[in-house]
Design a protein around this motif. Structure first.
Motif, short mmCIF file in Angstrom:
data_model
loop_
_atom_site.label_atom_id
_atom_site.label_comp_id
_atom_site.label_asym_id
_atom_site.label_seq_id
_atom_site.Cartn_x
_atom_site.Cartn_y
_atom_site.Cartn_z
N GLN A 1 -3.06 14.90 -8.04
CA GLN A 1 -2.75 13.49 -7.84
C GLN A 1 -1.49 13.32 -6.99
OE1 GLN A 1 -3.09 12.83 -12.26
NE2 GLN A 1 -3.97 10.88 -11.59
N ALA B 1 -1.27 11.58 -3.27
CA ALA B 1 -0.38 10.47 -2.94
C ALA B 1 0.39 10.75 -1.66
CB ALA B 1 0.58 10.20 -4.10
N TYR B 2 0.93 11.97 -1.53
CA TYR B 2 1.67 12.29 -0.32
C TYR B 2 0.76 12.45 0.89
CZ TYR B 2 6.22 12.55 -2.52
OH TYR B 2 7.39 12.22 -3.15
N HIS C 1 0.83 -1.21 0.00
CA HIS C 1 0.00 0.00 0.00
C HIS C 1 0.87 1.26 0.00
CE1 HIS C 1 -3.10 2.86 1.08
NE2 HIS C 1 -2.46 3.18 2.19
N LEU D 1 1.56 4.15 -3.17
CA LEU D 1 1.43 5.59 -3.03
C LEU D 1 2.73 6.30 -3.40
CD1 LEU D 1 -0.59 5.74 0.31
CD2 LEU D 1 -1.41 6.54 -1.92
N ALA E 1 3.31 6.17 -7.12
CA ALA E 1 2.43 7.14 -7.78
C ALA E 1 3.00 8.54 -7.66
CB ALA E 1 1.04 7.07 -7.18
N GLY F 1 -1.91 10.65 1.41
CA GLY F 1 -2.15 9.27 1.81
C GLY F 1 -0.99 8.68 2.56
N LEU F 2 0.21 8.95 2.08
CA LEU F 2 1.41 8.47 2.78
C LEU F 2 1.54 9.09 4.16
CD1 LEU F 2 4.16 8.42 -0.01
CD2 LEU F 2 3.30 6.45 1.29
#
Length: 205
Positions: free
Chosen positions: A131, A135-136, A93, A97, A100, A138-139
């Motif tokens: 986007q 991604a960051y 997971h 991220l 991406a 989410g991380l």
């Protein structure tokens, strides 16, 4: 084995650091897909970095495929991907991220530096930036619980490699789009990763 590509590519650097960590020896050939296109095409006509030339001459592309092969060459305890399903799921997971983020950063770089200003698409750049920030975000959310440890706890995994490499790349080439203060958990983990011997052995520049 031969690893072909420049270390300013996060995908090339990811492979170099990972092979260092799992103890695989290789020769690094710093050939650019842009500045020395013709030279790269003599090694791999597809001209894609990273390119790995295995000992039997087989050519591999895509960092994740190269790393999958590398993990098959070492014992289980040296591998960077966890064995248990739950740990592997979390690791994959985070890697997804981070990869991406690398991809979207590359798209921003290409839009800004390989297109004439009059040919750039503002809507496309805005979409890619959203986007990248997603991604960051989410991380950062996923890594907040890590504190001063690594992504999965005490053990250093492929998630830490990929997140660390992605963050350094973005900060090197697109810091105006991704402010470090907005993603403190990612920035903290990446800073610790950069201090490890493997990261220091293969700097981004």
């Amino acid at each position: 084995m031969r690893l072909v590509g420049m270390l300013d590519s996060p995908f090339v650097r990811r492979v170099a650091i990972s092979f260092e960590l799992i103890g695989l020896s290789f020769d690094h050939e710093a050939v650019s897909v842009i500045r020395t296109f013709d030279a790269f095409s003599q090694i791999n006509p597809v001209v894609k970095a990273p390119t790995l030339i295995a000992d039997d001459g087989t050519t591999l592309m895509e960092s994740s495929l190269i790393l999958d092969y590398g993990e098959a060459l070492v014992t289980e305890e040296r591998r960077l991907l966890p064995v248990t399903a739950a740990e592997r799921l979390r690791c994959l997971h985070l890697m997804g991220l981070a990869l991406a983020a690398c991809e979207k950063t590359v798209q921003i770089v290409y839009e800004l530096h390989l297109r004439a200003e009059t040919e750039r698409s503002r809507p496309w750049l805005d979409r890619v930036t959203l986007q990248l920030l997603a991604a960051y975000a989410g991380l950062d959310k996923a890594l907040t619980s890590a504190g001063e440890g690594w992504a999965l706890g005490e053990r250093f995994t492929q998630a830490d490699v990929t997140v660390g490499v992605a963050w350094r790349f973005t900060q090197d080439v697109a810091a105006d789009y991704v402010r470090a203060a907005s993603f403190p958990a990612v920035a903290s983990l990446a800073a610790r990763a950069e201090q490890t011997p493997a990261f220091r052995a293969w700097p981004s520049a």
